[in-house]
Design a protein around this motif. Sequence first.
Motif, PDB file in Angstrom:
ATOM      1  N   MET A 130       0.812  -1.213   0.000  1.00 14.21           N
ATOM      2  CA  MET A 130       0.000   0.000   0.000  1.00 14.21           C
ATOM      3  C   MET A 130       0.846   1.264   0.000  1.00 14.21           C
ATOM      4  O   MET A 130       0.602   2.198  -0.773  1.00 14.21           O
ATOM      5  N   ASP A 131       1.847   1.318   0.852  1.00 20.38           N
ATOM      6  CA  ASP A 131       2.660   2.530   0.928  1.00 20.38           C
ATOM      7  C   ASP A 131       3.353   2.808  -0.397  1.00 20.38           C
ATOM      8  O   ASP A 131       3.484   3.963  -0.820  1.00 20.38           O
ATOM      9  N   GLU A 132       3.797   1.755  -1.061  1.00 18.15           N
ATOM     10  CA  GLU A 132       4.445   1.940  -2.361  1.00 18.15           C
ATOM     11  C   GLU A 132       3.460   2.501  -3.381  1.00 18.15           C
ATOM     12  O   GLU A 132       3.805   3.394  -4.162  1.00 18.15           O
ATOM     13  N   PHE A 133       2.233   1.999  -3.357  1.00 20.28           N
ATOM     14  CA  PHE A 133       1.222   2.501  -4.288  1.00 20.28           C
ATOM     15  C   PHE A 133       0.925   3.973  -4.007  1.00 20.28           C
ATOM     16  O   PHE A 133       0.865   4.799  -4.925  1.00 20.28           O
ATOM     17  N   LEU A 134       0.757   4.327  -2.738  1.00 17.18           N
ATOM     18  CA  LEU A 134       0.459   5.714  -2.382  1.00 17.18           C
ATOM     19  C   LEU A 134       1.593   6.639  -2.806  1.00 17.18           C
ATOM     20  O   LEU A 134       1.355   7.778  -3.217  1.00 17.18           O
ATOM     21  N   GLY A 135       2.816   6.154  -2.737  1.00 20.02           N
ATOM     22  CA  GLY A 135       3.958   6.961  -3.137  1.00 20.02           C
ATOM     23  C   GLY A 135       3.976   7.281  -4.617  1.00 20.02           C
ATOM     24  O   GLY A 135       4.662   8.228  -5.037  1.00 20.02           O
ATOM     25  N   ARG A 136       3.241   6.521  -5.407  1.00 23.68           N
ATOM     26  CA  ARG A 136       3.173   6.766  -6.850  1.00 23.68           C
ATOM     27  C   ARG A 136       2.081   7.779  -7.217  1.00 23.68           C
ATOM     28  O   ARG A 136       1.894   8.082  -8.392  1.00 23.68           O
ATOM     29  N   LEU A 137       1.368   8.255  -6.216  1.00 25.42           N
ATOM     30  CA  LEU A 137       0.311   9.254  -6.449  1.00 25.42           C
ATOM     31  C   LEU A 137       0.566  10.479  -5.568  1.00 25.42           C
ATOM     32  O   LEU A 137      -0.249  10.824  -4.698  1.00 25.42           O
ATOM     33  N   PRO A 138       1.661  11.180  -5.786  1.00 31.88           N
ATOM     34  CA  PRO A 138       2.028  12.274  -4.881  1.00 31.88           C
ATOM     35  C   PRO A 138       1.050  13.442  -4.892  1.00 31.88           C
ATOM     36  O   PRO A 138       1.012  14.219  -3.924  1.00 31.88           O
ATOM     37  N   ASP A 139       0.272  13.592  -5.960  1.00 32.84           N
ATOM     38  CA  ASP A 139      -0.661  14.713  -6.038  1.00 32.84           C
ATOM     39  C   ASP A 139      -2.033  14.388  -5.456  1.00 32.84           C
ATOM     40  O   ASP A 139      -2.925  15.241  -5.452  1.00 32.84           O
ATOM     41  N   PHE A 140      -2.223  13.148  -4.994  1.00 37.20           N
ATOM     42  CA  PHE A 140      -3.494  12.737  -4.414  1.00 37.20           C
ATOM     43  C   PHE A 140      -3.436  12.866  -2.897  1.00 37.20           C
ATOM     44  O   PHE A 140      -2.410  12.545  -2.277  1.00 37.20           O
ATOM     45  N   ALA A 141      -4.521  13.320  -2.308  1.00 38.63           N
ATOM     46  CA  ALA A 141      -4.619  13.310  -0.854  1.00 38.63           C
ATOM     47  C   ALA A 141      -4.840  11.870  -0.381  1.00 38.63           C
ATOM     48  O   ALA A 141      -5.286  11.017  -1.146  1.00 38.63           O
ATOM     49  N   VAL A 142      -4.543  11.607   0.879  1.00 31.05           N
ATOM     50  CA  VAL A 142      -4.757  10.288   1.477  1.00 31.05           C
ATOM     51  C   VAL A 142      -5.541  10.482   2.766  1.00 31.05           C
ATOM     52  O   VAL A 142      -5.190  11.325   3.595  1.00 31.05           O
ATOM     53  N   GLU A 143      -6.590   9.711   2.909  1.00 32.91           N
ATOM     54  CA  GLU A 143      -7.428   9.813   4.111  1.00 32.91           C
ATOM     55  C   GLU A 143      -7.699   8.411   4.632  1.00 32.91           C
ATOM     56  O   GLU A 143      -8.076   7.518   3.876  1.00 32.91           O
ATOM     57  N   ARG A 144      -7.498   8.226   5.930  1.00 31.85           N
ATOM     58  CA  ARG A 144      -7.795   6.948   6.576  1.00 31.85           C
ATOM     59  C   ARG A 144      -9.052   7.105   7.415  1.00 31.85           C
ATOM     60  O   ARG A 144      -9.162   8.055   8.192  1.00 31.85           O
ATOM     61  N   ILE A 145      -9.983   6.179   7.229  1.00 32.11           N
ATOM     62  CA  ILE A 145     -11.271   6.263   7.912  1.00 32.11           C
ATOM     63  C   ILE A 145     -11.406   5.093   8.874  1.00 32.11           C
ATOM     64  O   ILE A 145     -11.137   3.940   8.504  1.00 32.11           O
ATOM     65  N   ALA A 146     -11.827   5.368  10.103  1.00 31.50           N
ATOM     66  CA  ALA A 146     -12.077   4.312  11.068  1.00 31.50           C
ATOM     67  C   ALA A 146     -13.353   3.577  10.673  1.00 31.50           C
ATOM     68  O   ALA A 146     -14.388   4.190  10.450  1.00 31.50           O
ATOM     69  N   GLY A 147     -13.267   2.288  10.569  1.00 31.59           N
ATOM     70  CA  GLY A 147     -14.417   1.493  10.180  1.00 31.59           C
ATOM     71  C   GLY A 147     -14.344   1.100   8.715  1.00 31.59           C
ATOM     72  O   GLY A 147     -13.582   1.680   7.933  1.00 31.59           O
ATOM     73  N   PRO A 148     -15.155   0.137   8.304  1.00 35.61           N
ATOM     74  CA  PRO A 148     -15.089  -0.385   6.941  1.00 35.61           C
ATOM     75  C   PRO A 148     -15.994   0.320   5.948  1.00 35.61           C
ATOM     76  O   PRO A 148     -15.986  -0.025   4.771  1.00 35.61           O
ATOM     77  N   THR A 149     -16.794   1.319   6.387  1.00 33.35           N
ATOM     78  CA  THR A 149     -17.832   1.881   5.535  1.00 33.35           C
ATOM     79  C   THR A 149     -17.620   3.364   5.272  1.00 33.35           C
ATOM     80  O   THR A 149     -17.301   4.138   6.183  1.00 33.35           O
ATOM     81  N   LEU A 150     -17.837   3.744   4.015  1.00 26.69           N
ATOM     82  CA  LEU A 150     -17.786   5.135   3.576  1.00 26.69           C
ATOM     83  C   LEU A 150     -19.147   5.498   3.004  1.00 26.69           C
ATOM     84  O   LEU A 150     -19.723   4.741   2.221  1.00 26.69           O
ATOM     85  N   THR A 151     -19.690   6.647   3.397  1.00 26.64           N
ATOM     86  CA  THR A 151     -20.937   7.133   2.811  1.00 26.64           C
ATOM     87  C   THR A 151     -20.639   8.368   1.976  1.00 26.64           C
ATOM     88  O   THR A 151     -19.874   9.239   2.394  1.00 26.64           O
ATOM     89  N   LEU A 152     -21.252   8.420   0.796  1.00 28.11           N
ATOM     90  CA  LEU A 152     -20.947   9.480  -0.161  1.00 28.11           C
ATOM     91  C   LEU A 152     -22.198   9.969  -0.852  1.00 28.11           C
ATOM     92  O   LEU A 152     -23.155   9.225  -1.069  1.00 28.11           O
ATOM     93  N   SER A 153     -22.151  11.235  -1.244  1.00 29.59           N
ATOM     94  CA  SER A 153     -23.119  11.834  -2.158  1.00 29.59           C
ATOM     95  C   SER A 153     -22.322  12.772  -3.054  1.00 29.59           C
ATOM     96  O   SER A 153     -21.157  13.077  -2.767  1.00 29.59           O
ATOM     97  N   PRO A 154     -22.898  13.254  -4.149  1.00 28.07           N
ATOM     98  CA  PRO A 154     -22.144  14.196  -4.984  1.00 28.07           C
ATOM     99  C   PRO A 154     -21.631  15.404  -4.212  1.00 28.07           C
ATOM    100  O   PRO A 154     -20.522  15.880  -4.457  1.00 28.07           O
TER     101      PRO A 154
END
Length: 271
Positions: free
Chosen positions: A232-256
């Motif tokens: 994972m860390d290697e993959f994240l290092g290949r996207l330097p212009d992307f933000a990284v966010e870690r969320i507690a728990g397995p679920t993400l809720t989204l809307s536009p």
Amino acid sequence: MPRRFAFLAAALLSLWSLSARAQDAQPSTCQAIAEAIPKATFASLEVEPPTWLAARDAGEVAITFVQHSTYLIRSPAGVTIATDYSGFSGDTVPRIATMNKAHSTHYTNHPDPGIEYVLRGWNPAGGAAHHNLSVDDVLVRNVPSDIRNWGGGVEKDGNSIFVFETAGLCIGHLGHLHFELTDAQFAAIGRLDVVMVPVDGGYTMSQGSMAAMVERLQSRVVLPMHNFRGRMDEFLGRLPDFAVERIAGPTLTLSPKSLPKRPTVILLDGV
């Protein structure tokens, strides 16, 4: 008229045209815009596209990491989808299951009989699989891609990128992607607000190639999957212009409205 607005105008005309002539299949908001602007990179859109059945209802989409490459998507109307379903989707029997065949951890020959729609990313009879399914507030479609076979050759159309459109969001799952996407495949996929990406760096694609696909898609939310220890860390290092966010728990809720302002890799528990 500036060129980019001319392109967007053409896209909107294409959308309305699709709506008028479609009979058997629901038109795709995400795909029509991409086809009107070939080779485009979708960092943002300044015009809100029209929406149809698959994206007309307000509300949030819940995305839960289950295991390996399986995410459980729940639409605002309660339609549940398990991606790369291999027989386990947590405590929920999904209404829709998508599968891919590169490895047995991505499909099952014995899906739960309670699943209403089982969508294989390959065609057992030969040729490419073609899916365009509307279920309540969800549209599911696929874009075929090739895979490496066990003999070291290429199996045409052995994988599918599945796209789920609901609540105004375009959500993509790259499956067991083995080769870089072509311009035609990017156009068929269209805009993706959320993309689920294998990050193993070997069994699927190299991390450099996968990062290049992610950079071109410019999805606001990148959800890694198919992760192996230390990758994972290697993959994240290949996207330097992307933000990284870690969320507690397995679920993400989204809307536009709740999409992050810049492309962001979001790590859920268990990934």
